[in-house]
Structures are given as C-alpha cells and as structure tokens.
Design a protein around this motif. Structure first.
Motif, mmCIF file in Angstrom:
data_model
loop_
_atom_site.group_PDB
_atom_site.id
_atom_site.type_symbol
_atom_site.label_atom_id
_atom_site.label_comp_id
_atom_site.label_asym_id
_atom_site.label_seq_id
_atom_site.Cartn_x
_atom_site.Cartn_y
_atom_site.Cartn_z
ATOM 1 N N UNK A 55 -70.201 2.733 36.515
ATOM 2 C CA UNK A 55 -69.643 3.133 35.213
ATOM 3 C C UNK A 55 -70.698 3.274 34.132
ATOM 4 N N UNK A 56 -71.871 2.688 34.347
ATOM 5 C CA UNK A 56 -72.910 2.773 33.326
ATOM 6 C C UNK A 56 -73.505 4.175 33.274
ATOM 7 N N UNK A 57 -73.412 4.885 34.401
ATOM 8 C CA UNK A 57 -74.071 6.188 34.456
ATOM 9 C C UNK A 57 -73.063 7.344 34.566
ATOM 10 N N UNK A 58 -71.867 7.108 34.027
ATOM 11 C CA UNK A 58 -70.772 8.051 34.238
ATOM 12 C C UNK A 58 -71.010 9.417 33.597
ATOM 13 N N UNK A 59 -71.653 9.441 32.411
ATOM 14 C CA UNK A 59 -71.851 10.746 31.757
ATOM 15 C C UNK A 59 -72.866 11.584 32.525
ATOM 16 N N UNK A 60 -73.836 10.909 33.155
ATOM 17 C CA UNK A 60 -74.803 11.627 34.000
ATOM 18 C C UNK A 60 -74.090 12.280 35.172
ATOM 19 N N UNK A 61 -73.095 11.575 35.692
ATOM 20 C CA UNK A 61 -72.302 12.097 36.803
ATOM 21 C C UNK A 61 -71.592 13.385 36.389
ATOM 22 N N UNK A 62 -70.989 13.367 35.204
ATOM 23 C CA UNK A 62 -70.289 14.572 34.730
ATOM 24 C C UNK A 62 -71.242 15.742 34.566
#
Ligand SMILES: [Zn+2]
Length: 275
Positions: A55-62
């Motif tokens: 969840x810490x890197x969720x925006x990178x995933x998007x």
C-alpha cells in the motif's frame, strides 16, 4: 489497509478506475481485466495480474499500470467486449464470422443463379453460347447485360481474377449445361414413369464428324388438369458404334436402364421422325 489509504481508494481510485477490485480476505487490490484476461497472455508486466498488497507504493502501481504502452488497456477492451457480448449488445466474433460466411454463400449462390439462368436462356432461344472469342460470346453479352442492373454480378465479373474463378469459362459452361441437361432428363423420366405406358422414338443420323448419333425420345400420356395429354420429349443423343440392329437394340435397352426409365411400361417403338 491503512485507514488513510482506504479512504483514498474508496473516494478517488474506485471512481476513477472502474476496473479496480478490492479483496477483503486478501486485503489487496486487483485490476479485474488484467487478472481475468491477462493470465494467458504473454504479458511482460507480470505485476499486473498479481494483487497489490504494497500500500505504500500504490500510486506507482497506478502510474505503471496506465502507461500508454501498457497492456492494461488491451485487457480493458477485451473485458469490455466480453461484457457487451454477454449483455447481447454486440455479436460475438464467431457470430460475426458465421454471418459474413452466410453473406458470401448468399452472394455466390446469386452469381451462380444468374450464370445458370443465362445458359438456360441461350438454350431456350436456340442461341449459340459461344462466339468468335470468349469475351464476344452471346453468353458473356447476355451476362454482362444482366450485370448492368446487378451490382453483385457486376462486381464479380469485373474483379481481376482468371475466368475459372468467375465460373464463366467454356469448361464451366459445359459442366453447367451437362447438369441442366441431366436435370431436365430426370424430370421427363419421372413424368414418363408416372404414366401407364410409353413408347420410345429413336432415329439415327450421321453427324458432321461422321459419328452415328441416335436421338432418343419418349412418348407418353400425362394426366393434367385438362385431361390426358400426349407428351413427346427428347431425352438425349446416344453415340452408336454400329448401326446393326443388334447393336442398336442393346444401346437402347442399356440407355433405358441407365436413365432409369421403367422399361416394363414400354408398349411401342418408332424408328422414324425422332430426328
Ligand atoms: Zn489492468
């Protein structure tokens, strides 16, 4: 899921990214189209089909997920098509293929029908099918005339393929004429076999290539709405190897068998006038 992230997922991401799914038991995010349609694909970014738990890197995933060269959009399109088919909003590919095949069959039948009709017209009017050249034959002239008011036929005749694929070559004409002849003969024989008795009329003549030809006709009574009517029908030319009585009799009897004429009903024979 952290509360802050949860709120963001609910308020923003789920609204902006309708393809997102959250698994309560796994506490993870999925991209539904990628998971469902990306499994069997040789997808480079395997992370796309795995659930997101970091969840810490969720925006990178998007960001990675929605890159313009990403496979994600392809799977979204596949999912979209799938749903349309399921909801009957769009024909499936197999349906589309079947209907385009049906269309082609329909077109081909229409073209064949026009070609056959032209040959029948030539026969009925006693017009020679051939001409000095294939292009200038009566058959092609009548067919081209028919094509002037028939888009499908016109397209077929003007397409740049050889004459064989157009079904207009002399070989094909002969083949079609043979089939037409056989069909006409079968109809005559069927009517003749329905009558109580019949007579055969045969006459031999030497044709221009000095071959002995025997013309064969059937004479029979037919029950019609106007009562009994006499029909005299030509059923074919037979090639005689000899004009001796024995040979001719064998030829006639063999032909009666071959044409499936009911020989038991034969009551008379005539050997003049059939020519
Ligand atoms: Zn995706």
């Amino acid at each position: 899921m952290k509360n802050g992230v949860k709120r963001k997922v609910q308020n923003v991401w789920f609204k902006e990214h309708q393809w997102l799914r959250y698994s309560v038991s796994e506490d993870s995010l999925y991209c539904a189209p990628c998971v469902l349609f990306g499994r069997n694909d040789s997808i480079k970014e395997k992370t796309f089909i795995r659930p997101v738990t970091d969840w810490t890197n969720i925006s990178g995933y998007f960001k990675r997920h929605e890159r313009s060269d990403s496979s994600h959009f392809r799977f979204v399109e596949m999912a979209d098509n799938f749903l349309r088919v399921i909801r009957n909003e769009k024909p499936s590919i197999s349906d589309t293929l079947t209907s385009s095949r049906d269309l082609q069959i329909g077109k081909n039948r229409h073209i064949m029908k026009r070609i056959i009709e032209t040959l029948i017209l030539c026969g009925r009017q006693n017009i020679a099918v051939r001409g000095h050249t294939e292009e200038r034959s009566n058959f092609m002239a009548i067919l081209n005339h028919a094509a002037s008011e028939d888009d499908v036929l016109s397209k077929h005749l003007t397409q740049p393929t050889n004459a064989k694929a157009k079904y207009t070559s002399p070989d094909i004409q002969n083949e079609i004429l043979k089939i037409i002849g056989r069909t006409i003969r079968e109809n005559i024989v069927r009517d003749c076999n329905k009558s109580d008795y019949f007579a055969i009329l045969a006459d031999e003549a030497t044709d221009t290539s000095t071959k002995e030809q025997v013309s064969l006709c059937l004479r029979f009574l037919e029950h019609t709405d106007n009562g009994l009517e006499v029909r005299e029908e030509f059923v074919g030319f037979l090639h005689a190897h000899s004009i001796r009585g024995q040979a001719l009799a064998t030829l006639l009897l063999d032909t009666i068998d071959e044409y499936e004429i009911d020989g038991d009903k034969m009551r008379a024979q005539g050997y003049d006038g059939a020519g």
